[in-house]
Write a protein that holds these residues in place. Structure first.
Motif, PDB file in Angstrom:
ATOM      1  N   ASN A 418       4.631  -2.993  13.475  1.00  0.00           N
ATOM      2  CA  ASN A 418       4.377  -2.849  12.184  1.00  0.00           C
ATOM      3  C   ASN A 418       5.673  -2.341  11.297  1.00  0.00           C
ATOM      4  O   ASN A 418       5.832  -1.423  10.611  1.00  0.00           O
ATOM      5  CB  ASN A 418       3.595  -1.405  12.276  1.00  0.00           C
ATOM      6  CG  ASN A 418       2.188  -1.721  12.660  1.00  0.00           C
ATOM      7  OD1 ASN A 418       1.476  -2.702  12.658  1.00  0.00           O
ATOM      8  ND2 ASN A 418       1.528  -0.604  13.408  1.00  0.00           N
ATOM      9  N   PRO A 419       6.490  -3.318  11.208  1.00  0.00           N
ATOM     10  CA  PRO A 419       7.871  -3.289  10.488  1.00  0.00           C
ATOM     11  C   PRO A 419       7.519  -2.916   9.259  1.00  0.00           C
ATOM     12  O   PRO A 419       8.267  -2.113   8.656  1.00  0.00           O
ATOM     13  CB  PRO A 419       8.404  -4.512  11.062  1.00  0.00           C
ATOM     14  CG  PRO A 419       7.584  -5.585  11.299  1.00  0.00           C
ATOM     15  CD  PRO A 419       6.546  -4.651  11.933  1.00  0.00           C
ATOM     16  N   ALA A 420       6.785  -3.794   8.674  1.00  0.00           N
ATOM     17  CA  ALA A 420       6.548  -3.617   7.185  1.00  0.00           C
ATOM     18  C   ALA A 420       6.116  -2.121   6.637  1.00  0.00           C
ATOM     19  O   ALA A 420       6.363  -1.329   5.844  1.00  0.00           O
ATOM     20  CB  ALA A 420       5.265  -4.404   6.421  1.00  0.00           C
ATOM     21  N   ASP A 421       5.155  -1.517   7.623  1.00  0.00           N
ATOM     22  CA  ASP A 421       4.810  -0.200   7.397  1.00  0.00           C
ATOM     23  C   ASP A 421       5.849   0.872   7.708  1.00  0.00           C
ATOM     24  O   ASP A 421       5.929   2.035   7.053  1.00  0.00           O
ATOM     25  CB  ASP A 421       3.647   0.384   8.220  1.00  0.00           C
ATOM     26  CG  ASP A 421       2.406  -0.783   7.844  1.00  0.00           C
ATOM     27  OD1 ASP A 421       1.945  -0.787   6.796  1.00  0.00           O
ATOM     28  OD2 ASP A 421       1.674  -0.793   8.889  1.00  0.00           O
ATOM     29  N   VAL A 422       6.614   0.689   8.606  1.00  0.00           N
ATOM     30  CA  VAL A 422       7.794   1.411   9.129  1.00  0.00           C
ATOM     31  C   VAL A 422       8.869   1.441   7.871  1.00  0.00           C
ATOM     32  O   VAL A 422       9.177   2.586   7.236  1.00  0.00           O
ATOM     33  CB  VAL A 422       8.486   0.905  10.322  1.00  0.00           C
ATOM     34  CG1 VAL A 422      10.079   1.616  10.407  1.00  0.00           C
ATOM     35  CG2 VAL A 422       7.631   1.143  11.558  1.00  0.00           C
ATOM     36  N   GLN A 423       9.034   0.335   7.199  1.00  0.00           N
ATOM     37  CA  GLN A 423       9.888   0.289   6.162  1.00  0.00           C
ATOM     38  C   GLN A 423       9.516   1.101   4.885  1.00  0.00           C
ATOM     39  O   GLN A 423      10.367   1.564   3.993  1.00  0.00           O
ATOM     40  CB  GLN A 423      10.229  -1.278   5.736  1.00  0.00           C
ATOM     41  CG  GLN A 423      11.531  -1.310   4.731  1.00  0.00           C
ATOM     42  CD  GLN A 423      11.538  -2.373   3.687  1.00  0.00           C
ATOM     43  OE1 GLN A 423      10.740  -3.491   4.038  1.00  0.00           O
ATOM     44  NE2 GLN A 423      12.409  -2.852   2.944  1.00  0.00           N
ATOM     45  N   ALA A 424       8.098   0.874   4.749  1.00  0.00           N
ATOM     46  CA  ALA A 424       7.416   1.604   3.393  1.00  0.00           C
ATOM     47  C   ALA A 424       7.845   2.814   3.563  1.00  0.00           C
ATOM     48  O   ALA A 424       7.517   3.561   2.349  1.00  0.00           O
ATOM     49  CB  ALA A 424       5.972   1.107   3.387  1.00  0.00           C
ATOM     50  N   LEU A 425       7.841   3.387   4.554  1.00  0.00           N
ATOM     51  CA  LEU A 425       8.304   5.110   4.826  1.00  0.00           C
ATOM     52  C   LEU A 425       9.820   5.067   4.691  1.00  0.00           C
ATOM     53  O   LEU A 425      10.354   6.103   4.000  1.00  0.00           O
ATOM     54  CB  LEU A 425       7.834   5.319   5.970  1.00  0.00           C
ATOM     55  CG  LEU A 425       6.122   5.599   6.264  1.00  0.00           C
ATOM     56  CD1 LEU A 425       5.832   5.928   7.752  1.00  0.00           C
ATOM     57  CD2 LEU A 425       5.673   6.727   5.290  1.00  0.00           C
TER      58      LEU A 425
END
Length: 457
Positions: A418-425
């Motif tokens: 889930n790299p996109a969700d990780v970056q969103a944080l």
């Protein structure tokens, strides 16, 4: 160009995450069943316009060996590339093969839109030891299957203008032996102070230096590094403390931004802006990258990746050279070791033709063609050697990049679910530190949020 400047930047955010969610909700694309009779066509996407001519040559060489297969190449700018690729997966118009990024393939493999290369005849024989050490392993998912064929690799170095250094009384040897630490910054920070010049011509190590009115910064700025990995910002420093992003290298399910070692390093790094040695957030626009800053004489040392060599060499009136990253508290220098790959989508009309193309892209023949173009370092040793020779002909010693690999002072790009969700944080948390002066300790809470997210997947 923007697509080149952003080549290794992470691309995510709300719109992307929503699109991927829609993709997951869609039925999986059907596997190609095209007839092998008559002419065959493989569509191939890439984003780097600088590499397009080389890959057009590669496509011609491939066609000579496979006259029944024609490769159609599409180049899209980075800003459009992933948006159109995701839309293509949803609409059934994705390319057969595309240049993939390590921040993308975990999510695409989870969504079952990529072929496992070890299950296709032409690509199942890809071997890890055919490429620079560690690159091939990066493209294996947690299920052990390979989803990308290694394409190229990169490390980070310090670009500079020899003429400017001569005026500052700094030699190449001095730049090649700099050391840093998170307490006082070592000889590296002292060098930054000397190279920084205010509006009245006073250097950062001279009395009366005005940190609020700087004309030339010692080090380039490139945002907060808030993609969470700080590849061309702070990763050479965190890496030289033997710290790594997650509990496993490269795959991990827990981040470690709550540890004192990394927080001390990041606090030191961002203080460079407070001291005037690096531009504060907002001084330069988001399109004024490290290369533009150096070309305009706004910084003395420009941290950037090896994929930008050609851009720096093309700068007028500059005598470009590259120094290796500074030696850290462990007694070693460090650089992130990243690489792109080629992946096959399950929308490929002729999967075996696509696999033949991918296998050829990873061959010595193809990678030597790319290497001779002098843009990037191809993943195979023979391709790397061709690139080094090409850069040498253009007057640039690139050993600052290659020595990191030869001396084994690299660390792998972190790969996570889930790299996109990780970056969103992570992105807003790092921006808050750099732009808004929030305490480094706030990363502890963000780190916990990220780990809670990963625990749910």
């Amino acid at each position: 160009m923007t697509n080149t400047l952003s080549r290794r930047a992470l691309f995510a955010g709300g719109a992307s995450a929503l699109a991927l969610g829609a993709l997951a909700a869609c039925s999986s694309p059907s596997r190609g069943t095209a007839s092998k009779r008559g002419p065959r066509t493989v569509s191939y996407w890439l984003w780097d316009s600088n590499q397009l001519p080389a890959y057009q040559q590669v496509a011609k060489a491939f066609h000579r060996e496979n006259p029944d297969i024609t490769v159609q190449i599409t180049q899209l700018g980075w800003a459009d590339y992933w948006t159109k690729l995701t839309a293509g997966f949803i609409a059934g118009t994705a390319p057969d093969v595309f240049t993939d990024h390590l921040t993308k393939f975990p999510q695409y493999s989870d969504l079952d839109v990529l072929y496992k290369l070890d299950e296709l005849e032409a690509t199942k024989s890809i071997r890890d030891d055919d490429y620079q050490s560690g690159l091939a392993e990066l493209w294996k998912g947690q299920d052990g299957h390979r989803y990308g064929s290694p394409k190229d690799w990169d490390t980070v170095g310090m670009f500079y203008d020899r003429q400017a250094m001569q005026k500052a009384g700094v030699s190449d040897d001095e730049l090649a032996t700099l050391e840093w630490n998170p307490d006082d910054g070592g000889s590296f920070e002292r060098m930054l102070a000397h190279l920084t010049i205010d509006a009245k011509g006073r250097r950062g190590d001279e009395p009366g230096f005005d940190k609020e009115n700087v004309e030339v910064y010692g080090i380039s700025s490139n945002g907060s590094g808030g993609d969470g990995f700080g590849q061309t910002q702070w990763s050479p420093f965190t890496g030289s403390t033997d710290w790594f992003y997650t509990n496993e290298n490269p795959w991990g399910d827990r981040f470690r931004y709550d540890e004192q070692t990394v927080q001390d390093t990041l606090a030191w790094y961002y203080r460079l802006a407070d001291k005037g040695y690096m531009a504060k957030y907002g001084v330069f626009s988001t399109t004024t990258g490290p290369d533009v800053q150096l070309g305009a004489g706004k910084c003395a040392l420009s941290f950037n990746g090896s994929w930008m060599i050609g851009t720096y060499l093309n700068m007028k009136d500059l005598d470009i050279a590259v120094a290796p990253t500074p030696i850290g508290p462990t007694g070693k220098r460090a650089s992130m070791f990243n690489g792109l790959g080629d992946s096959i989508t399950k929308q490929a009309k002729d999967p075996e033709a696509a696999a033949k193309w991918v296998a050829f892209l990873g061959s010595d023949t193809a990678q030597e063609i790319v290497g001779r173009a002098g843009v990037v370092f191809p993943a195979r040793p023979a391709g790397t050697e061709a690139a080094v020779a090409s850069f040498r002909k253009r007057g640039l010693d690139v050993s600052a990049f290659t020595r990191q690999v030869e001396e084994e002072t690299t660390f792998l790009f972190p790969v996570t679910r889930n790299p996109a969700d990780v970056q969103a944080l992570l992105q807003p948390a790092f921006d808050n530190v750099y732009a808004n002066g929030k305490p480094i300790s706030t990363l502890t809470g963000t780190n916990e949020q990220v780990n809670n997210l990963l625990a749910l997947t």
